[in-house]
Enzyme design. Structure first.
Site, mmCIF file in Angstrom:
data_model
loop_
_atom_site.group_PDB
_atom_site.id
_atom_site.type_symbol
_atom_site.label_atom_id
_atom_site.label_comp_id
_atom_site.label_asym_id
_atom_site.label_seq_id
_atom_site.Cartn_x
_atom_site.Cartn_y
_atom_site.Cartn_z
ATOM 1 N N GLU A 9 43.847 52.439 32.519
ATOM 2 C CA GLU A 9 43.160 51.204 33.230
ATOM 3 C C GLU A 9 41.692 51.523 33.581
ATOM 4 O O GLU A 9 40.901 50.738 33.311
ATOM 5 C CB GLU A 9 43.755 50.821 34.473
ATOM 6 C CG GLU A 9 45.290 50.225 34.350
ATOM 7 C CD GLU A 9 46.079 49.916 35.640
ATOM 8 O OE1 GLU A 9 45.412 50.305 36.365
ATOM 9 O OE2 GLU A 9 47.172 49.513 35.600
ATOM 10 N N ASP A 55 38.641 49.764 31.937
ATOM 11 C CA ASP A 55 37.724 48.950 32.573
ATOM 12 C C ASP A 55 36.145 49.305 32.385
ATOM 13 O O ASP A 55 35.499 48.199 32.097
ATOM 14 C CB ASP A 55 37.832 49.232 34.193
ATOM 15 C CG ASP A 55 36.850 48.729 35.005
ATOM 16 O OD1 ASP A 55 36.754 47.390 35.165
ATOM 17 O OD2 ASP A 55 36.135 49.196 35.640
ATOM 18 N N GLU A 115 43.384 46.272 30.374
ATOM 19 C CA GLU A 115 42.351 47.044 30.231
ATOM 20 C C GLU A 115 43.081 48.520 29.906
ATOM 21 O O GLU A 115 42.479 49.457 29.125
ATOM 22 C CB GLU A 115 41.973 47.410 31.842
ATOM 23 C CG GLU A 115 40.846 46.649 32.355
ATOM 24 C CD GLU A 115 40.763 46.641 33.790
ATOM 25 O OE1 GLU A 115 39.865 45.826 34.280
ATOM 26 O OE2 GLU A 115 41.644 47.313 34.526
#
Length: 240
Positions: free
Chosen positions: A53, A57, A127
């Site tokens: 993640e 991102d 993500e």
């Protein structure tokens, strides 16, 4: 390890963006991690997708920023920042996850995360999935997927921002396409001292948009905006 259904889904999803031809092209260990929530990892062991993640991102943010820089050179830093913020928002990324149906394959111990903050859960999963694509197929692969999902909405926001006078914009559009345009009052409501007007924009004899407002001009502008958004050509171009 990733189950057969999730493996097949992953391969099919990647194939949508020209990244995989079969399940043999999928890194099973990596995408097992992509679809493993921390609650599942804590309960049964293995890696959760939290590190992915974090990576995803940054990748999504870079791709969107690069796209804005390359595609819209006339936008200043402030405008790009606002567009980026909307493009990488939780709502936007959750929408990307929904388009891909990612949430159906996330491994969870309970449904609590879905109920507590489902939008954040989906955004985080997108993500992580983006990071999986990046690690498997490089930045070009990640860029292809991310922009195919996000670029059209960015373009729509840019076009909407550039149109301050929808009546003029619609008039120009109709002239360009040799179409007739007129505004017709549909009805008015409310007391005489404070009426609300409702108008429609009629293009080539067909109602193309409807708007309401406290003045005739405001109502016509609303009708023009709806009609313009309907007829303005906004292709889903995912390229830079």
């Amino acid at each position: 390890m990733i189950d057969g259904d999730t493996l097949g889904f992953t391969a099919k999803t990647l194939a949508r963006f020209g990244l995989a031809d079969s399940t043999e092209d999928v890194d099973r260990e990596l995408f097992t991690e992509v679809f493993t929530h921390s609650s599942y990892a804590n309960e049964y062991g293995g890696k959760s997708n939290e590190r992915l993640e974090l990576l995803g991102d940054s990748i999504v943010g870079f791709i969107v920023t690069e796209h804005l820089y390359d595609k819209y050179p006339d936008l200043d830093e402030g405008e790009c920042s606002k567009l980026k913020a909307k493009a990488v928002s939780t709502e936007s990324l959750a929408g990307c996850a929904e388009k891909l149906d990612l949430i159906d394959y996330l491994r969870l111990v309970s449904d609590a995360p879905r109920k507590n903050n489902p939008e954040r859960l989906e955004a985080n999963l997108f993500e992580a999935f983006t990071a999986g694509v990046y690690l498997s197929y490089g930045m070009e692969g990640a860029r292809r997927m991310v922009l195919s999902l996000i670029a059209p909405s960015i373009k729509l926001r840019v076009l909407n921002k550039s149109v301050e006078d929808y009546k003029s914009a619609l008039s120009e559009l109709c002239q360009k396409n040799r179409a007739t345009l007129e505004y017709r009052e549909l009805y008015r409501s409310g007391p005489d001292h404070n009426p609300t007007f409702t108008y429609c924009a009629v293009v080539n004899g067909c109602v193309a948009g409807i708007g309401s407002g406290k003045t005739k001009s405001e109502a016509q502008s609303g009708a023009a905006e709806e009609a313009w958004k309907k007829f303005a050509h906004i292709p889903g171009d995912g390229n830079k």
